[in-house]
Design an enzyme around this catalytic site. Sequence first.
Site, mmCIF file in Angstrom:
data_model
loop_
_atom_site.group_PDB
_atom_site.id
_atom_site.type_symbol
_atom_site.label_atom_id
_atom_site.label_comp_id
_atom_site.label_asym_id
_atom_site.label_seq_id
_atom_site.Cartn_x
_atom_site.Cartn_y
_atom_site.Cartn_z
ATOM 1 N N LYS A 1 0.924 -1.154 0.201
ATOM 2 C CA LYS A 1 0.209 0.084 0.056
ATOM 3 C C LYS A 1 0.907 1.057 -0.090
ATOM 4 O O LYS A 1 2.045 1.249 0.339
ATOM 5 C CB LYS A 1 -1.080 0.095 1.193
ATOM 6 C CG LYS A 1 -2.205 -0.977 0.598
ATOM 7 C CD LYS A 1 -3.320 -1.089 1.698
ATOM 8 C CE LYS A 1 -4.572 -1.730 1.179
ATOM 9 N NZ LYS A 1 -5.482 -2.113 2.140
ATOM 10 N N ARG B 1 -3.383 -10.360 4.505
ATOM 11 C CA ARG B 1 -3.781 -10.442 3.061
ATOM 12 C C ARG B 1 -2.586 -9.758 2.048
ATOM 13 O O ARG B 1 -2.383 -8.693 2.325
ATOM 14 C CB ARG B 1 -5.097 -9.481 2.779
ATOM 15 C CG ARG B 1 -5.534 -9.473 1.188
ATOM 16 C CD ARG B 1 -6.913 -8.461 1.300
ATOM 17 N NE ARG B 1 -7.440 -8.512 -0.259
ATOM 18 C CZ ARG B 1 -6.799 -7.853 -0.947
ATOM 19 N NH1 ARG B 1 -5.649 -6.968 -0.436
ATOM 20 N NH2 ARG B 1 -7.511 -7.736 -2.043
#
Length: 296
Positions: free
Chosen positions: A229, A268
Amino acid sequence: MTGGLSRALPGLAGTPAAGRTLVMGVVNVTPDSFSDGGRWLDVDTAVAHGLALVDDGADLVDVGGESTRPGADRVDVGTELARVVPVVRALADAGVAVSVDTMRAEVAEQALTAGAALVNDVSGGRADPAMLPLVADAGVPVVIMHWRAHAAAMQQADHTTYRDVVTDVRDELSAQVDAAVAAGVPTDRIVVDPGLGFSKTGAQNWEVLARLEAFTDLGLPLLLAASRKRFLGELLAVDGELRPTDEREDASAAVTTLAAAAGAWAVRVHAARPSADAVRVVARRATVSGRLEGAG
Ligand code: PMM
């Protein structure tokens, strides 16, 4: 960071119980996801990627057909179904534990029929009022993520304003859990996720990571999804240039280590192997330190 693993890792119906943090590999069947958009867009490539993730140590594979990258527009339901369902079916038929990453009850329903074991709803049931009743009826586990708005608007200032990001996110997440319970989803089928990067600035993501016990204290399995991210790209930026998404792997695995040490149920991630290794390091250390404590 210590102490998290002394809590038993909660098991979850229909998902593997490994006695350690699980690794959920990501297959985004989308043209526009921020880190892997367009790479797994046809069914065969997506399925092959899911199987490769399992070979690399993923315990579950999360299949999604709608990008939630900041600013992304929604796809129509027909497109999402066409992307997701055949991939879910092929992976489930191959014996893979599949979760479906969707905010739509219709997509969740067809993915469950195709063999998915878990619904990962980044809106925590807020985007589609039919989602929580569907999950309750289907009797499957659901990931309830903290969510305030669709991707097109989620990074606007009114959606990233908090009194205290950790307590506000925890309280809003609790309210979403209550809504799931009210819809008939038993608590032993609910996973919570603070939603790193969703209506959160980089600094707010770090506050969440610094206080993970606020979320493990909810007493429900915790999922964390930091992989590749933007806030990791910002951390590793050189001269204002973000570290490219495909060069954020080591940092992503480092966050996996933090999550596992805090007792997360699952992480994840886009690359399974570094995180599969990291969760094993943390589990081994926890086993040995438990034995040493017992011996002392
Ligand atoms: N992030 C993305 C997609 N799905 N699901 C959960 N539960 N938590 C997340 O933080 C999350 C998610 C966006 O990342 P991607 O575009 O790489 O899939």
